[in-house]
Design a protein around this motif. Structure first.
Motif, PDB file in Angstrom:
ATOM      1  N   ASP A  76       0.809  -1.219   0.000  1.00 44.19           N
ATOM      2  CA  ASP A  76       0.000   0.000   0.000  1.00 44.19           C
ATOM      3  C   ASP A  76       0.841   1.268   0.000  1.00 44.19           C
ATOM      4  O   ASP A  76       0.302   2.372   0.040  1.00 44.19           O
ATOM      5  N   GLY A  77       2.173   1.097  -0.004  1.00 48.46           N
ATOM      6  CA  GLY A  77       3.064   2.241  -0.110  1.00 48.46           C
ATOM      7  C   GLY A  77       3.584   2.792   1.201  1.00 48.46           C
ATOM      8  O   GLY A  77       4.251   3.830   1.221  1.00 48.46           O
ATOM      9  N   HIS A  78       3.296   2.109   2.321  1.00 47.27           N
ATOM     10  CA  HIS A  78       3.754   2.604   3.625  1.00 47.27           C
ATOM     11  C   HIS A  78       5.210   2.206   3.861  1.00 47.27           C
ATOM     12  O   HIS A  78       5.590   1.057   3.633  1.00 47.27           O
ATOM     13  N   LYS A  79       6.007   3.151   4.347  1.00 45.00           N
ATOM     14  CA  LYS A  79       7.397   2.867   4.687  1.00 45.00           C
ATOM     15  C   LYS A  79       7.529   2.434   6.140  1.00 45.00           C
ATOM     16  O   LYS A  79       8.452   1.694   6.496  1.00 45.00           O
ATOM     17  N   ILE A  80       6.655   2.926   6.990  1.00 46.35           N
ATOM     18  CA  ILE A  80       6.570   2.458   8.363  1.00 46.35           C
ATOM     19  C   ILE A  80       5.104   2.174   8.674  1.00 46.35           C
ATOM     20  O   ILE A  80       4.204   2.715   8.033  1.00 46.35           O
ATOM     21  N   PHE A  81       4.881   1.299   9.646  1.00 45.92           N
ATOM     22  CA  PHE A  81       3.529   0.855   9.960  1.00 45.92           C
ATOM     23  C   PHE A  81       3.497   0.510  11.441  1.00 45.92           C
ATOM     24  O   PHE A  81       4.393  -0.166  11.948  1.00 45.92           O
ATOM     25  N   CYS A  82       2.483   0.991  12.135  1.00 43.60           N
ATOM     26  CA  CYS A  82       2.410   0.788  13.592  1.00 43.60           C
ATOM     27  C   CYS A  82       1.441  -0.330  13.934  1.00 43.60           C
ATOM     28  O   CYS A  82       0.308  -0.360  13.444  1.00 43.60           O
ATOM     29  N   THR A  83       1.894  -1.287  14.735  1.00 48.08           N
ATOM     30  CA  THR A  83       1.017  -2.299  15.315  1.00 48.08           C
ATOM     31  C   THR A  83       1.130  -2.204  16.829  1.00 48.08           C
ATOM     32  O   THR A  83       2.122  -1.715  17.370  1.00 48.08           O
ATOM     33  N   TRP A  84       0.101  -2.681  17.512  1.00 49.07           N
ATOM     34  CA  TRP A  84       0.065  -2.598  18.978  1.00 49.07           C
ATOM     35  C   TRP A  84      -0.138  -3.992  19.557  1.00 49.07           C
ATOM     36  O   TRP A  84      -1.031  -4.724  19.138  1.00 49.07           O
ATOM     37  N   THR A  85       0.714  -4.355  20.506  1.00 42.66           N
ATOM     38  CA  THR A  85       0.510  -5.557  21.310  1.00 42.66           C
ATOM     39  C   THR A  85       0.067  -5.085  22.678  1.00 42.66           C
ATOM     40  O   THR A  85       0.852  -4.575  23.466  1.00 42.66           O
ATOM     41  N   GLY A  86      -1.225  -5.210  22.935  1.00 43.20           N
ATOM     42  CA  GLY A  86      -1.771  -4.581  24.129  1.00 43.20           C
ATOM     43  C   GLY A  86      -1.616  -3.066  24.026  1.00 43.20           C
ATOM     44  O   GLY A  86      -1.985  -2.451  23.026  1.00 43.20           O
ATOM     45  N   SER A  87      -1.013  -2.475  25.040  1.00 41.25           N
ATOM     46  CA  SER A  87      -0.803  -1.025  25.058  1.00 41.25           C
ATOM     47  C   SER A  87       0.585  -0.639  24.576  1.00 41.25           C
ATOM     48  O   SER A  87       0.985   0.515  24.710  1.00 41.25           O
ATOM     49  N   ILE A  88       1.323  -1.599  24.040  1.00 39.74           N
ATOM     50  CA  ILE A  88       2.706  -1.360  23.629  1.00 39.74           C
ATOM     51  C   ILE A  88       2.786  -1.241  22.114  1.00 39.74           C
ATOM     52  O   ILE A  88       2.437  -2.184  21.388  1.00 39.74           O
ATOM     53  N   PRO A  89       3.254  -0.103  21.588  1.00 37.24           N
ATOM     54  CA  PRO A  89       3.362   0.049  20.138  1.00 37.24           C
ATOM     55  C   PRO A  89       4.644  -0.560  19.592  1.00 37.24           C
ATOM     56  O   PRO A  89       5.674  -0.603  20.264  1.00 37.24           O
ATOM     57  N   ILE A  90       4.570  -1.027  18.362  1.00 38.74           N
ATOM     58  CA  ILE A  90       5.743  -1.490  17.621  1.00 38.74           C
ATOM     59  C   ILE A  90       5.742  -0.775  16.276  1.00 38.74           C
ATOM     60  O   ILE A  90       4.751  -0.822  15.539  1.00 38.74           O
ATOM     61  N   ILE A  91       6.839  -0.092  15.973  1.00 40.09           N
ATOM     62  CA  ILE A  91       6.991   0.553  14.682  1.00 40.09           C
ATOM     63  C   ILE A  91       7.658  -0.435  13.736  1.00 40.09           C
ATOM     64  O   ILE A  91       8.766  -0.907  14.001  1.00 40.09           O
ATOM     65  N   ASN A  92       6.991  -0.760  12.641  1.00 38.71           N
ATOM     66  CA  ASN A  92       7.482  -1.738  11.684  1.00 38.71           C
ATOM     67  C   ASN A  92       8.065  -1.022  10.475  1.00 38.71           C
ATOM     68  O   ASN A  92       7.373  -0.257   9.795  1.00 38.71           O
ATOM     69  N   VAL A  93       9.354  -1.259  10.216  1.00 39.91           N
ATOM     70  CA  VAL A  93      10.058  -0.638   9.096  1.00 39.91           C
ATOM     71  C   VAL A  93       9.958  -1.558   7.887  1.00 39.91           C
ATOM     72  O   VAL A  93      10.303  -2.742   7.961  1.00 39.91           O
ATOM     73  N   LEU A  94       9.511  -0.986   6.742  1.00 36.93           N
ATOM     74  CA  LEU A  94       9.199  -1.793   5.571  1.00 36.93           C
ATOM     75  C   LEU A  94       9.938  -1.354   4.314  1.00 36.93           C
ATOM     76  O   LEU A  94       9.717  -1.932   3.250  1.00 36.93           O
ATOM     77  N   HIS A  95      10.804  -0.366   4.419  1.00 42.16           N
ATOM     78  CA  HIS A  95      11.416   0.221   3.230  1.00 42.16           C
ATOM     79  C   HIS A  95      12.903   0.441   3.452  1.00 42.16           C
ATOM     80  O   HIS A  95      13.344   0.754   4.564  1.00 42.16           O
ATOM     81  N   ALA A  96      13.684   0.304   2.383  1.00 44.64           N
ATOM     82  CA  ALA A  96      15.140   0.436   2.468  1.00 44.64           C
ATOM     83  C   ALA A  96      15.558   1.815   2.979  1.00 44.64           C
ATOM     84  O   ALA A  96      16.464   1.927   3.809  1.00 44.64           O
ATOM     85  N   GLU A  97      14.930   2.871   2.486  1.00 48.42           N
ATOM     86  CA  GLU A  97      15.299   4.224   2.918  1.00 48.42           C
ATOM     87  C   GLU A  97      15.072   4.408   4.409  1.00 48.42           C
ATOM     88  O   GLU A  97      15.879   5.032   5.108  1.00 48.42           O
ATOM     89  N   THR A  98      13.993   3.863   4.910  1.00 50.17           N
ATOM     90  CA  THR A  98      13.670   3.996   6.330  1.00 50.17           C
ATOM     91  C   THR A  98      14.623   3.172   7.179  1.00 50.17           C
ATOM     92  O   THR A  98      15.036   3.598   8.266  1.00 50.17           O
ATOM     93  N   PHE A  99      14.980   1.980   6.707  1.00 52.52           N
ATOM     94  CA  PHE A  99      15.968   1.172   7.427  1.00 52.52           C
ATOM     95  C   PHE A  99      17.308   1.902   7.502  1.00 52.52           C
ATOM     96  O   PHE A  99      17.981   1.890   8.536  1.00 52.52           O
ATOM     97  N   LYS A 100      17.679   2.547   6.422  1.00 53.84           N
ATOM     98  CA  LYS A 100      18.920   3.327   6.398  1.00 53.84           C
ATOM     99  C   LYS A 100      18.870   4.439   7.443  1.00 53.84           C
ATOM    100  O   LYS A 100      19.834   4.678   8.174  1.00 53.84           O
ATOM    101  N   GLU A 101      17.730   5.127   7.545  1.00 53.32           N
ATOM    102  CA  GLU A 101      17.548   6.164   8.573  1.00 53.32           C
ATOM    103  C   GLU A 101      17.670   5.563   9.969  1.00 53.32           C
ATOM    104  O   GLU A 101      18.287   6.143  10.864  1.00 53.32           O
ATOM    105  N   LEU A 102      17.091   4.385  10.149  1.00 55.97           N
ATOM    106  CA  LEU A 102      17.069   3.745  11.462  1.00 55.97           C
ATOM    107  C   LEU A 102      18.454   3.403  11.964  1.00 55.97           C
ATOM    108  O   LEU A 102      18.818   3.754  13.097  1.00 55.97           O
TER     109      LEU A 102
END
Length: 512
Positions: A76-102
């Motif tokens: 869908d074109g998202h470079k990052i995507f947030c999922t939640w396990t309970g009240s704890i967020p997880i930022i999911n990196v899905l793109h090479a440019e974003t991984f490079k930033e990370l």
């Protein structure tokens, strides 16, 4: 005031104190949750339940559904995507440019609740995979000599022997034309190879595994399942709850079993080292320097070596990481040979051109293959033996894809999703080794292909793994035509390593 009255007064004071602490903790927890929801509202994500987050039926039920969700987000074109396990967020990196930033902004491993790596701590301790800061820098420097080319070249004969035993088992167990699930076979081979190469272990797991060796293999398989389950299910993330449940007690028993196996190897070597020196076996026979020798004898600039616990942690780390991930890569590579007969023929021709009539793969051969390395890279891209990497930004916020991520938020890089991102990879769902031709290399972002991670925390054992993969693939195609049932598609399951839900069922037809 009577003694009973004093006792009651103390009890009430403690009760009020405990109640105050609970209220304060609850206030901080709720405040943190509200703060994170507000700060991360700009990050794309799934609709979430106020208590369960996305860890519920119809959303993230297991590793497969999690993979499907993040791949869909990438499509869908998202470079990052947030999922939640309970009240704890997880930022999911899905793109090479974003991984490079990370990786330019953080190197710390994510070890908080629902962070993935946390579940490994009781198993592999604070070795290279888990350690941070100065300790990681010191130990990485001390261990780097263990992976020098001169050391790795000494392992090639052992890898040949292990591969030959594996081929014999394939031949025997498919002699009636039947297919077999190859993953358990390859797992035993890579564990055997890792123990013999790095620890000079004298057992033979492939041919006559002892009870402790079989238990070690089964323990690791079961622990990997529990680790993912613990990461995905809210209540299992908390140690006091997990440790009291049957699944927690089972896991802790498995950890003890694994530690006992590796501890016995370490203790035996320490005694041998004291009696005979670094490169001597009992009886005065010379032996090569190995990984454990370097662990036991390495000294930093101040003359300090690794502590007994550090040695144990590194042995547990490399024994697991050095066999399970490589077994996944080799198994998927063999399966794919059968799935694509035309590509199998190209690999076979490359091997024959380099090796000729030789049945031994030498260090000189390893550097001369031309098509096989491209084939292996495409296997590593397409099937991503390590599906996920975890990081955390401990001290300060970082910016990913233009959005500020608060401190102490777990950040997962989904290697499988990144390796199938259509903005990086043309025909991303097509298995095509030719994409790794030198003439195409500039079209692919280096951070878009990270089977061994990237940056300073890349895998220290990647050369070891690549040697073993090449040797086994060369042996397979030299001896067999590999076949798979085209109607039986392997269903990938991204657990701790990439596996197949329905097994990797492969047939082997001896070449004439």
């Amino acid at each position: 005031m009577s003694f009973v009255a004093q006792l009651c007064s103390i009890f009430y004071a403690l009760l009020i104190g405990l109640f105050t602490v609970i209220i304060w903790k609850a206030f901080r927890f709720i405040s943190r949750y509200v703060y994170l929801r507000r700060k991360l509202s700009a990050v794309p994500g799934l609709p979430k339940h106020w208590l369960l987050g996305n860890a519920r039926k119809g959303q993230i039920e297991d590793s497969k559904t999690f993979k499907d969700i993040v791949v869909k987000a990438s499509q869908d074109g998202h470079k990052i995507f947030c999922t939640w396990t309970g009240s704890i967020p997880i930022i999911n990196v899905l793109h090479a440019e974003t991984f490079k930033e990370l990786i330019k902004q953080t190197r710390e491993k994510s070890k908080g609740y629902f962070a993935g790596y946390r579940a490994f701590i009781s198993w592999i301790g604070d070795g290279l995979l888990m350690s941070e800061g100065r300790k990681w820098e010191r130990n990485r420097k001390l261990l780097t000599p263990a992976f020098h080319f001169d050391i790795l070249n000494g392992y090639i004969d052992i890898m040949n022997d292990g591969a030959d035993l594996l081929m014999d088992r394939f031949a025997k167990d498919t002699s009636k034309g039947n297919a077999i699930d190859i993953f358990p076979y390859v797992c035993k081979m890579t564990l055997d190879s890792m123990l013999r190469c790095s620890l000079s272990y004298s057992g033979s797991i492939q041919t006559k595994a002892s009870e402790s060796e079989e238990q070690y293999i089964e323990a690791i398989k079961r622990m990997s399942v529990i680790i993912w389950k613990r990461t995905a299910e809210v209540h299992l993330a908390f140690d006091p709850i997990f440790n009291t449940l049957p699944i927690g007690r089972e896991y802790n028993k498995l950890v003890d079993r694994v530690h006992k196996f590796t501890r016995n190897i370490v203790q035996s070597r320490i005694q041998d080292l004291k009696a005979n020196g670094t490169t001597q076996e009992s009886g005065g026979k010379k032996r090569r320097l190995d990984f454990l020798d370097i662990l036991l004898t390495a000294k930093d600039s101040e003359g300090h070596g690794l502590s007994p616990q550090e040695i144990q942690d590194e042995v547990d780390t490399f024994t697991f990481e050095g066999h399970d991930t490589t077994a996944s890569a080799i198994s998927w590579a063999i399966y794919t040979l059968g799935k694509y007969p035309d590509l199998q023929q190209k690999v076979y021709k490359d091997v024959c051109d380099v090796v000729g009539d030789s049945h031994i793969i030498t260090k000189d051969h390893l550097g001369k293959f031309t098509y096989m390395p491209k084939y292996i890279k495409e296997v590593l891209r397409y099937f991503s033996p390590v599906p996920i990497l975890g990081r955390v930004n401990h001290d300060q916020p970082i910016v990913l894809d233009g959005i500020e991520i608060p401190a102490n938020v777990s950040i997962w890089t989904h290697i499988y999703a990144l390796h199938h991102n259509e903005s990086t990879w043309k025909n991303n769902m097509v298995f095509d080794p030719e994409r790794f031709d030198a003439e195409h290399r500039d079209d692919t972002d280096v951070y878009g292909f990270i089977p061994f991670s990237a940056g300073s925390r890349n895998c220290i054992g990647q050369a070891f793994a690549m040697n073993e993969i090449k040797i086994n693939i060369a042996k397979v195609v030299k001896r067999f035509e590999v076949t798979v049932d085209p109607s039986e598609e392997a269903i990938i399951i991204p657990d701790v390593v990439m596996r197949a839900e329905n097994g990797l069922n492969v047939g082997f037809k001896p070449r004439k």
